[in-house]
Design an enzyme around this catalytic site. Structure first.
Site, PDB file in Angstrom:
ATOM      1  N   GLU A 243      26.190  19.391 -16.501  1.00  0.00           N
ATOM      2  CA  GLU A 243      24.936  20.113 -16.779  1.00  0.00           C
ATOM      3  C   GLU A 243      24.821  21.172 -15.696  1.00  0.00           C
ATOM      4  O   GLU A 243      24.588  20.858 -14.541  1.00  0.00           O
ATOM      5  CB  GLU A 243      23.747  19.151 -16.776  1.00  0.00           C
ATOM      6  CG  GLU A 243      22.495  19.753 -17.421  1.00  0.00           C
ATOM      7  CD  GLU A 243      21.619  20.485 -16.413  1.00  0.00           C
ATOM      8  OE1 GLU A 243      21.785  21.729 -16.280  1.00  0.00           O
ATOM      9  OE2 GLU A 243      20.795  19.842 -15.777  1.00  0.00           O
ATOM     10  N   CYS A 277      16.385  23.989 -14.170  1.00  0.00           N
ATOM     11  CA  CYS A 277      17.497  24.487 -14.978  1.00  0.00           C
ATOM     12  C   CYS A 277      17.059  24.841 -16.389  1.00  0.00           C
ATOM     13  O   CYS A 277      17.662  25.685 -17.038  1.00  0.00           O
ATOM     14  CB  CYS A 277      18.627  23.462 -15.008  1.00  0.00           C
ATOM     15  SG  CYS A 277      18.143  21.815 -15.550  1.00  0.00           S
TER      16      CYS A 277
END
Length: 498
Positions: A243, A277
């Site tokens: 990720e 994020c």
């Protein structure tokens, strides 16, 4: 997210965890060596066998008790998060509560998702009973980030544990205290074996974990670091789930609830100091409602303030080197014709960055193309939602996204090149434990959360069991020509239609 090299003065036997709000030392931790990491992985091997032996019910019971400890000690956990990240206690509580929800979901649903299921064996193999189940990988290495030091790593840890694996966890060097707190709480519930272990240090310690022979690596961080981890993991064919951040877009259509969209933009862009994020970094708004939308965003943004006091909405920039990245993105946007309606270069201080709202920023500028990871947002007018989709998708990233539209929300969401989309609410997909979390492109691959997250940390095992001898023996050298002819006719009947 950007990786940081350790301070040479700290790269010895120990290193200090510092408060980003004050610079004070809040904890001291060991820099663990290759040998120490390898020993932890070896201990985890035996622990994994024991943990797997508890079965789904035994593991679920322990995970539910761990969840209970985290819940009852929530104020203590939130304080540790605040000490190491500087974020407000309320924000620390929000990420911790969501993480607790994920532990509960993984514990409750592991058997249903991973347990043995029957599959159809088909007509040609009708004498076979077909089943598939998902077995634990063994030992999973988790390398966690500092921006959400509870929610993000537990998205891998909880699901890996529920699937029957042992976990060796390396938290960020900026938040080792949070990692230690979580691991210590688990050890209270599972004292028999080191099922969840902590290793601390800098990039070298993470590299040692990648090369230690674990059965999978789950990493959250920058795309650049993710590529290095993949390259190192390839040497041992160690699978990885990555990720790696994003440059997430929010779309506003003509029929959107502009008040809700503006609120989502401000919260999505500035909460956690923009160090998210899946945070909102770009907005594309239909030209017919753009002026009103921008006015609402500006009004709200002016009331948001960074600081360490109780009234501040968000805290400092956790990683000092990110300050220069944020400043350079704002400078580049302004040099190239952009305008700061709120904030600007002067918003970037020594520890804190105040909100910045940018308009008229060229699409090829750093502020639009690269992950800023700070409390800034760009807003651009578009002639229609087709243009909005085109510009939102014109990125190397593809993590989260948001759409505000009463009539076309689902349609627009389906056209966005992103792993996740929230419609008419900000970032809601992250809080729904049954939904997979992950991205495409430079945002990485693989999934945590939901059934996909459980299967990410397990391997499928297929079993075919003969129930009775078939009248047509297909897998034998004694097979007759008449059998082959009959099979050919049967296949033609079943699959030969035009």
């Amino acid at each position: 997210m950007t990786s940081v090299q350790p301070n040479p003065a700290q790269a010895g036997e120990t290193f200090d965890s510092l408060s980003p709000a004050t610079g004070e030392v809040v904890g001291t931790y060991r820099v663990q060596t290759d040998g120490q990491v390898g020993a932890a992985v070896e201990r985890a091997r035996a622990a994994a066998r024991w943990w797997d032996g508890l079965g789904f019910a035994g593991r679920a019971e322990r995970l539910q008790r761990w969840k209970g400890v985290l819940t009852r000690r929530l104020p203590q956990l939130c304080q540790v998060v605040r000490d190491e990240t500087g974020k407000p206690v309320a924000d620390a509580q929000l990420e911790s509560v969501l993480a607790i929800e994920h532990i509960a979901w993984a514990a409750k649903n592991a058997r249903k998702v991973l347990g043995k299921h029957r599959r159809s064996s088909g007509l040609l193999m009708a004498n076979q009973a077909a089943t598939v189940e998902y077995l634990p990988l063994g030992v999973v290495g988790v390398i966690g980030p500092w921006n959400y030091p509870v929610f993000t790593p537990l998205g891998s840890i909880a699901y890996a544990l529920a699937a029957g694996n042992a976990v060796v966890f390396k938290p960020s060097e900026y938040t080792p205290g949070v990692g230690k707190w979580l691991v210590d709480a688990f050890a209270e519930i599972v004292p028999e074996q080191p099922v969840l272990q902590l290793i601390t240090g800098f990039g070298e310690t993470g590299a040692a974990l990648v090369g230690s022979g674990v059965d999978k690596i789950a990493f959250t961080g920058s795309a650049a670091t993710g590529k290095k981890i993949m390259a190192a993991a390839a040497n041992t064919l160690t699978p990885v789930v990555i990720e790696a951040g994003g440059k997430d877009a929010l779309l506003v259509d003509t029929d959107a609830d502009l008040e809700a969209a503006a609120d989502a933009t401000v919260w999505g862009a500035f909460s956690n100091s923009g160090q998210t994020c899946i945070g909102v970094e770009r907005v594309y708004v239909h030209e017919r409602v753009a002026d009103e939308f921008v006015a609402r965003v500006v009004e709200k943004a002016k009331n948001v303030r960074a600081g360490s006091d109780e009234d501040a909405q968000y805290g400092p920039i956790t990683m000092p080197s990110q300050l220069s990245v944020i400043r350079s993105h704002i400078e580049d946007a302004l040099k190239r014709g952009g305008k700061a309606l709120v904030g600007g270069v002067e918003s970037v201080g020594d520890r804190y960055v105040q909100p910045t709202v940018l308009v008229d920023v060229p699409e090829d500028s750093e502020a639009v193309r690269e992950e800023t990871f700070g409390p800034t947002v760009t807003i651009a007018k578009v002639r229609d939602m087709d243009e909005a989709i085109e510009k939102a998708n014109a990125t190397k990233y593809g993590l989260g996204s948001t759409v505000f539209s009463r009539a076309r929300g689902a349609e627009l969401a389906s056209r966005l090149r992103a792993g996740m989309t929230s419609v008419n609410a900000p970032l809601s997909f992250a809080g729904i434990a049954s939904l997979p979390f992950g991205g495409v492109g430079d945002s990485g691959f693989g999934r945590i959360h939901g059934p996909e997250g459980l299967r990410e940390f397990a391997r499928p095992k297929a079993v075919a069991r003969q129930r009775f001898t078939a009248p047509l023996t297909l897998t034998s050298f004694s097979r007759k020509e008449s059998t082959d002819a009959l099979v050919a006719k049967l296949v033609t009947v079943l699959h030969g239609k035009r």
